[in-house]
Design an enzyme around this catalytic site. Structure first.
Site, PDB file in Angstrom:
ATOM      1  N   ASP A  36       0.846  -1.204   0.000  1.00 37.23           N
ATOM      2  CA  ASP A  36       0.000   0.000   0.000  1.00 37.23           C
ATOM      3  C   ASP A  36       0.874   1.244   0.000  1.00 37.23           C
ATOM      4  OD1 ASP A  36      -2.135   1.989   0.894  1.00 37.23           O
ATOM      5  OD2 ASP A  36      -3.280   0.147   1.109  1.00 37.23           O
ATOM      6  N   VAL A  63       0.702   1.234  -6.743  1.00 36.74           N
ATOM      7  CA  VAL A  63       0.362   0.254  -7.777  1.00 36.74           C
ATOM      8  C   VAL A  63       0.467   0.803  -9.203  1.00 36.74           C
ATOM      9  CG1 VAL A  63      -1.070  -1.261  -6.340  1.00 36.74           C
ATOM     10  CG2 VAL A  63      -2.116   0.729  -7.476  1.00 36.74           C
ATOM     11  N   TYR A 155     -14.090   5.669 -14.032  1.00 35.86           N
ATOM     12  CA  TYR A 155     -14.174   4.593 -13.028  1.00 35.86           C
ATOM     13  C   TYR A 155     -14.801   3.359 -13.661  1.00 35.86           C
ATOM     14  CZ  TYR A 155     -14.940   2.152  -8.604  1.00 35.86           C
ATOM     15  OH  TYR A 155     -14.908   1.213  -7.587  1.00 35.86           O
TER      16      TYR A 155
HETATM   17  P1  NAD Z   1     -10.407   2.211   0.599  1.00 36.73           P
HETATM   18  O1  NAD Z   1     -10.244   3.595   0.100  1.00 36.73           O
HETATM   19  O2  NAD Z   1     -11.004   1.968   1.932  1.00 36.73           O
HETATM   20  O3  NAD Z   1      -9.015   1.459   0.530  1.00 36.73           O
HETATM   21  C1  NAD Z   1      -8.240   1.476  -0.635  1.00 36.73           C
HETATM   22  C2  NAD Z   1      -6.794   1.185  -0.268  1.00 36.73           C
HETATM   23  O4  NAD Z   1      -6.038   1.269  -1.488  1.00 36.73           O
HETATM   24  C3  NAD Z   1      -6.222   2.192   0.719  1.00 36.73           C
HETATM   25  O5  NAD Z   1      -5.478   1.552   1.727  1.00 36.73           O
HETATM   26  C4  NAD Z   1      -5.341   3.057  -0.174  1.00 36.73           C
HETATM   27  O6  NAD Z   1      -4.219   3.605   0.501  1.00 36.73           O
HETATM   28  C5  NAD Z   1      -4.907   2.060  -1.235  1.00 36.73           C
HETATM   29  N1  NAD Z   1      -4.447   2.724  -2.451  1.00 36.73           N
HETATM   30  C6  NAD Z   1      -5.055   3.746  -3.126  1.00 36.73           C
HETATM   31  N2  NAD Z   1      -4.289   4.112  -4.156  1.00 36.73           N
HETATM   32  C7  NAD Z   1      -3.176   3.325  -4.129  1.00 36.73           C
HETATM   33  C8  NAD Z   1      -2.022   3.247  -4.931  1.00 36.73           C
HETATM   34  N3  NAD Z   1      -1.799   4.071  -5.970  1.00 36.73           N
HETATM   35  N4  NAD Z   1      -1.078   2.311  -4.628  1.00 36.73           N
HETATM   36  C9  NAD Z   1      -1.270   1.484  -3.571  1.00 36.73           C
HETATM   37  N5  NAD Z   1      -2.341   1.527  -2.768  1.00 36.73           N
HETATM   38  C10 NAD Z   1      -3.282   2.440  -3.048  1.00 36.73           C
HETATM   39  O7  NAD Z   1     -11.231   1.472  -0.558  1.00 36.73           O
HETATM   40  P2  NAD Z   1     -12.263   0.259  -0.528  1.00 36.73           P
HETATM   41  O8  NAD Z   1     -13.628   0.834  -0.514  1.00 36.73           O
HETATM   42  O9  NAD Z   1     -11.875  -0.759   0.474  1.00 36.73           O
HETATM   43  O10 NAD Z   1     -12.036  -0.305  -2.010  1.00 36.73           O
HETATM   44  C11 NAD Z   1     -11.164  -1.374  -2.299  1.00 36.73           C
HETATM   45  C12 NAD Z   1     -11.386  -1.790  -3.754  1.00 36.73           C
HETATM   46  O11 NAD Z   1     -12.763  -2.142  -3.953  1.00 36.73           O
HETATM   47  C13 NAD Z   1     -11.104  -0.672  -4.757  1.00 36.73           C
HETATM   48  O12 NAD Z   1     -10.503  -1.233  -5.909  1.00 36.73           O
HETATM   49  C14 NAD Z   1     -12.483  -0.130  -5.084  1.00 36.73           C
HETATM   50  O13 NAD Z   1     -12.546   0.460  -6.356  1.00 36.73           O
HETATM   51  C15 NAD Z   1     -13.292  -1.401  -5.033  1.00 36.73           C
HETATM   52  N6  NAD Z   1     -14.733  -1.181  -4.780  1.00 36.73           N
HETATM   53  C16 NAD Z   1     -15.157  -0.446  -3.716  1.00 36.73           C
HETATM   54  C17 NAD Z   1     -16.523  -0.275  -3.491  1.00 36.73           C
HETATM   55  C18 NAD Z   1     -17.046   0.514  -2.318  1.00 36.73           C
HETATM   56  O14 NAD Z   1     -18.256   0.737  -2.234  1.00 36.73           O
HETATM   57  N7  NAD Z   1     -16.213   0.915  -1.400  1.00 36.73           N
HETATM   58  C19 NAD Z   1     -17.437  -0.852  -4.367  1.00 36.73           C
HETATM   59  C20 NAD Z   1     -16.970  -1.588  -5.443  1.00 36.73           C
HETATM   60  C21 NAD Z   1     -15.596  -1.763  -5.636  1.00 36.73           C
END
Ligand code: NAD
Length: 249
Positions: A36, A63, A155
């Site tokens: 991360d 990433v 997105y």
């Molecule tokens: P979150 O924001 O709680 O956590 C995301 C994590 O990714 C964080 O720890 C952040 O530091 C890390 N991150 C962001 N950019 C980064 C980078 N460039 N390099 C490394 N790490 C990085 O998000 P979440 O809600 O737990 O989402 C996780 C995944 O699920 C994402 O891919 C998101 O698109 C997907 N998603 C989320 C939802 C939702 O409702 N939250 C719905 C569908 C899909």
């Protein structure tokens, strides 16, 4: 234990669903790399896993950075000797963007959400080939299947790319024992809690969910665990929705 003896990288493992996945994987016997950009949160998850008797390592990884990916995979193999599982979970939201016509936002979303998944697979797959197989779980979204009026189209494009690159990799590496699947979460607490603070908007979002409630992070983590484990041994190229019925309408 469903991941006994396996070594797993979870990107975005410092927070949200990634943190839940990292902790669940460790409880199921995996040695986990939390990759991360958020070091403080990542170290906290690492410590929580150690306190619970598991084994984990935090690795600094953006990433979107190819050199950082190469280093993260190298560090994983140097510490744990192999790589069996990759969860490409790190991502940024498209609903934080205010200008849905922004080209910068498009580029950012495609880089962090989609190009990242290609890079992760590029560096993880050679290690899985050496290990004789592996499992990759790419986190897409319902936004990779249907459109919404509250997210930047970049997105949807990025998550659609994750969906189809998963199937391409599944087909290309099936004979090597490497399975590649995607998980498509729906309305999850991080999104509903931190972004859709407006109660009316929250209610409108939930009205589209047949189950009438947001998901729990562990409900996604359990689906990711299943696909990462040998219980899913004949499943590759699949897309698993975890959305309370959102995309069933
Ligand atoms: P979150 O924001 O709680 O956590 C995301 C994590 O990714 C964080 O720890 C952040 O530091 C890390 N991150 C962001 N950019 C980064 C980078 N460039 N390099 C490394 N790490 C990085 O998000 P979440 O809600 O737990 O989402 C996780 C995944 O699920 C994402 O891919 C998101 O698109 C997907 N998603 C989320 C939802 C939702 O409702 N939250 C719905 C569908 C899909």
């Amino acid at each position: 234990m469903r991941l006994e003896g396996k070594v797993a990288i979870v990107t975005g493992g410092a927070h949200g669903m990634g943190a839940a996945e990292a902790k669940l994987f460790a409880r199921e016997g995996a040695r986990v790399v939390i990759a991360d950009i958020r070091e403080e949160d990542g170290r906290r998850v690492e410590a929580e896993i150690a306190e619970a008797g598991g084994e984990a390592m935090f690795v600094q990884l953006n990433v979107a950075d190819e050199t950082a990916w190469e280093s993260a995979v190298q560090q994983t193999v140097a510490r744990f000797g192999r790589l069996d599982v990759l969860v490409n979970n790190a991502g940024i939201s498209g609903s934080r963007e205010t200008d849905f016509r922004s080209t910068d936002a498009w580029d950012r979303l495609m880089s962090i959400n989609a190009r990242s998944v290609f890079l992760g697979m590029k560096y993880a797959i050679p290690e899985m080939q050496k290990a004789g197989g592996g499992a990759i779980v790419n986190i897409s979204s319902i936004s990779g299947i249907v459109g919404q009026d509250y997210v930047h189209p970049g997105y949807n494009a990025s998550k659609g790319a994750v969906r189809i690159v998963t199937k391409a990799a599944a087909v290309q590496h099936a004979r090597e024992g490497i399975r590649v699947n995607s998980v498509h979460p729906g309305m999850m607490p991080p999104m509903l809690g931190s972004e859709n603070r407006d109660p009316a908007q929250r209610q409108a979002s939930l009205a589209n969910v047949p189950m009438g409630r947001p998901g729990e992070v562990d409900e996604v983590a359990n689906a990711v665990l299943f696909l990462a484990s040998d219980a899913a041994s004949y499943i590759t190229g699949a897309e698993l929705v975890v959305d309370g019925g959102f995309t069933a309408r």
